[in-house]
Design a protein around this motif. Structure first.
Motif, PDB file in Angstrom:
ATOM      1  N   THR A 130      22.648 -12.817  65.424  1.00 28.03           N
ATOM      2  CA  THR A 130      23.517 -13.273  64.349  1.00 28.03           C
ATOM      3  C   THR A 130      24.303 -14.526  64.708  1.00 28.03           C
ATOM      4  OG1 THR A 130      25.156 -12.549  62.758  1.00 28.03           O
ATOM      5  CG2 THR A 130      25.492 -11.879  65.006  1.00 28.03           C
ATOM      6  N   ARG A 134      28.665 -16.070  60.601  1.00 26.87           N
ATOM      7  CA  ARG A 134      28.517 -14.902  59.729  1.00 26.87           C
ATOM      8  C   ARG A 134      29.328 -13.705  60.208  1.00 26.87           C
ATOM      9  NH1 ARG A 134      25.257 -14.506  55.700  1.00 26.87           N
ATOM     10  NH2 ARG A 134      24.037 -16.325  55.210  1.00 26.87           N
ATOM     11  N   TYR A 135      29.380 -13.506  61.514  1.00 22.63           N
ATOM     12  CA  TYR A 135      30.090 -12.353  62.071  1.00 22.63           C
ATOM     13  C   TYR A 135      30.999 -12.826  63.195  1.00 22.63           C
ATOM     14  CZ  TYR A 135      26.632  -9.468  59.665  1.00 22.63           C
ATOM     15  OH  TYR A 135      25.848  -8.872  58.727  1.00 22.63           O
TER      16      TYR A 135
END
Length: 183
Positions: A130, A134-135
């Motif tokens: 990821t 996004r995270y």
């Protein structure tokens, strides 16, 4: 290799105007005119000067967004108001219609949706490859190696971008809202 090339290009551009012009055209994505070699017996014709690359005109998208939020919801007026002189209830009453209109404008221009389709405090699966955009791991014991996590905030994303087109003068590119005047 690239560092050496960068130094060569830097010094060539510093001391050779024609090379600097060709580099500028290449960096702007334009093809430089092919070099024409002349023999010693040919008369030298003056080369026409290459047109200067046009400066991109238009309003910065951030200014366009702010101008739209100011026009539709008077957001900047609210932000720059001295709120200390008002009671909390008055501030809330003034902010409510502004915030509603800002949301409508943002939904119209950007189609904002939740990044993760889960409720806060739910356990979610985090992909191993990821992006940190996004995270974001937060808190003590947060590990970017983990694959399961508790969702603290679902995040936001724009699914479309449809900013209004700007057609003003170059001198006005940074104007967010015009001054309002009367007789």
């Amino acid at each position: 290799m690239r560092i050496g090339l960068a130094f060569r290009a830097f010094f060539k551009a510093m001391f050779d105007a024609q090379a600097a012009e060709r580099m500028a055209l290449a960096l702007d994505g334009q093809s430089p005119a092919p070099a024409i070699t002349q023999s010693a017996t040919e008369p030298t014709a003056e080369k026409p000067a290459a047109p200067a690359p046009a400066k991109p005109t238009g309003q910065n998208p951030a200014i366009t967004l702010l101008a739209t939020l100011q026009r539709d919801a008077r957001l900047i007026d609210l932000i720059h108001e001295n709120l200390d002189q008002y009671q909390d209830a008055q501030v809330g009453a003034a902010a409510r219609p502004c915030l509603k209109q800002c949301r409508q404008s943002l939904d119209r221009m950007l189609k904002i949706t939740r990044l993760v389709d889960a409720a806060e405090n739910d356990s979610i699966e985090v992909p191993g490859d990821t992006s940190p955009a996004r995270y974001r791991w937060i808190g003590e014991g947060a590990s970017s190696q983990a694959t399961n996590a508790k969702l603290v905030h679902a995040g936001w994303q724009a699914t479309t971008t449809d900013l209004p087109k700007w057609s003003g003068a170059t001198a006005d590119e940074n104007v967010i809202a015009p001054a309002q005047i009367t007789l």
